[in-house]
Design a protein around this motif. Structure first.
Motif, short mmCIF file in Angstrom:
data_model
loop_
_atom_site.label_atom_id
_atom_site.label_comp_id
_atom_site.label_asym_id
_atom_site.label_seq_id
_atom_site.Cartn_x
_atom_site.Cartn_y
_atom_site.Cartn_z
N ARG A 25 7.56 -2.53 -8.86
CA ARG A 25 6.27 -2.97 -8.34
C ARG A 25 6.46 -4.23 -7.51
O ARG A 25 7.44 -4.97 -7.67
N SER A 27 4.03 -7.55 -6.37
CA SER A 27 2.76 -8.22 -6.63
C SER A 27 2.74 -9.56 -5.90
O SER A 27 3.68 -10.36 -6.03
N CYS A 28 1.68 -9.80 -5.13
CA CYS A 28 1.58 -11.02 -4.33
C CYS A 28 0.23 -11.70 -4.56
O CYS A 28 -0.81 -11.02 -4.67
N ALA A 40 1.42 -8.40 0.19
CA ALA A 40 1.97 -7.27 -0.58
C ALA A 40 2.46 -6.17 0.34
O ALA A 40 3.53 -5.59 0.11
N SER A 83 -4.64 -11.22 -6.68
CA SER A 83 -3.29 -10.63 -6.75
C SER A 83 -3.38 -9.19 -6.28
O SER A 83 -4.16 -8.41 -6.83
N TYR A 85 -1.18 -5.67 -5.68
CA TYR A 85 0.06 -5.07 -6.17
C TYR A 85 0.17 -3.64 -5.67
O TYR A 85 -0.82 -2.99 -5.33
N GLN A 86 1.40 -3.17 -5.65
CA GLN A 86 1.67 -1.76 -5.37
C GLN A 86 2.86 -1.33 -6.23
O GLN A 86 3.85 -2.05 -6.36
N SER A 87 2.72 -0.16 -6.86
CA SER A 87 3.78 0.38 -7.70
C SER A 87 4.55 1.45 -6.95
O SER A 87 3.96 2.25 -6.22
N SER A 112 8.29 -11.49 -5.63
CA SER A 112 7.19 -10.54 -5.80
C SER A 112 7.65 -9.25 -6.49
O SER A 112 6.83 -8.44 -6.90
#
Length: 206
Positions: A25, A27-28, A40, A83, A85-87, A112
């Motif tokens: 993942r 995450s920013c 992100a 925040s 995020y991307q998985s 990140s």
């Protein structure tokens, strides 16, 4: 006089895993939603480029989730930022290159980057399931034959087959180990992937 015997058989088949699945993942944080999303997106693009350079094919790179969350102050009274995020899920077919790939992802995404899981799998599970089914049915035949002999009756044909016993379908079980080397790479021990099938079979009795 009873006219059938119903038994449950169990069979397993094993193989050495040939692929590694990485759940990662990015995450920013940023003061606003747009800023968090932009950061992100930039880091994810860099991570995917690193995966591509490491030999992970486009078909083996998948986005599994994304979103934006509010960040609150310590008292939980006010929003202080967001925040995004991307998985990602990466299917790595070169097990020996997993450590280098993780390092490349970490360099590309910086702080990140997060690694949520590493698991080993067999790419083609169908042959294992077929072998486990055959073993389970053979186990059921052995058990039913013994009961028929104890009852003094000849064992007839199978008249009903239910895969999974009281539960649904074949149940995969995996035994594997992942060892982390504190100096550089991350070697992964393959272990073995075991598929277990349970089948309930009703046989007629002569």
């Amino acid at each position: 006089m009873f006219d059938h015997v119903e038994v449950t058989g169990t069979g397993s088949a094993s193989a050495v895993p040939d692929v590694v699945v990485l759940d990662a993942r990015v995450s920013c944080d940023a003061p606003d939603v747009a800023g968090a999303l932009a950061k992100a997106s930039e880091r994810v693009s860099a991570a995917l480029a690193a995966a591509s350079e490491a030999g992970v094919a486009a078909a083996d790179r998948q986005s599994t989730g994304m979103g934006v969350n509010s960040r609150w102050d310590h008292e939980g009274r006010g929003v202080i930022g967001y925040s995004a995020y991307q998985s990602l899920r990466l299917l790595v077919r070169d097990r020996d290159g997993v450590g280098d790939l993780i390092s490349a992802l970490a360099r590309a995404a910086g702080d990140s980057f997060g690694l949520d899981g590493v698991r080993l799998e067999v790419a083609e599970k169908a042959p294992l399931v077929e072998q486990a089914r055959a073993a389970a049915f053979a186990d059921a035949v052995r058990t039913a034959t013994q009961y028929a002999q104890l009852a003094g009756r000849p064992l007839g044909q199978a008249v009903k087959v239910i895969e999974g016993g009281s539960g649904p379908g074949p149940a995969p079980k995996m035994r594997a180990m992942a060892a982390m080397d504190s100096v550089g790479g991350m070697p992964v021990e393959a272990g073995e992937h075991t598929v277990t099938v349970t089948v309930t079979v009703r046989f007629g009795l002569g």
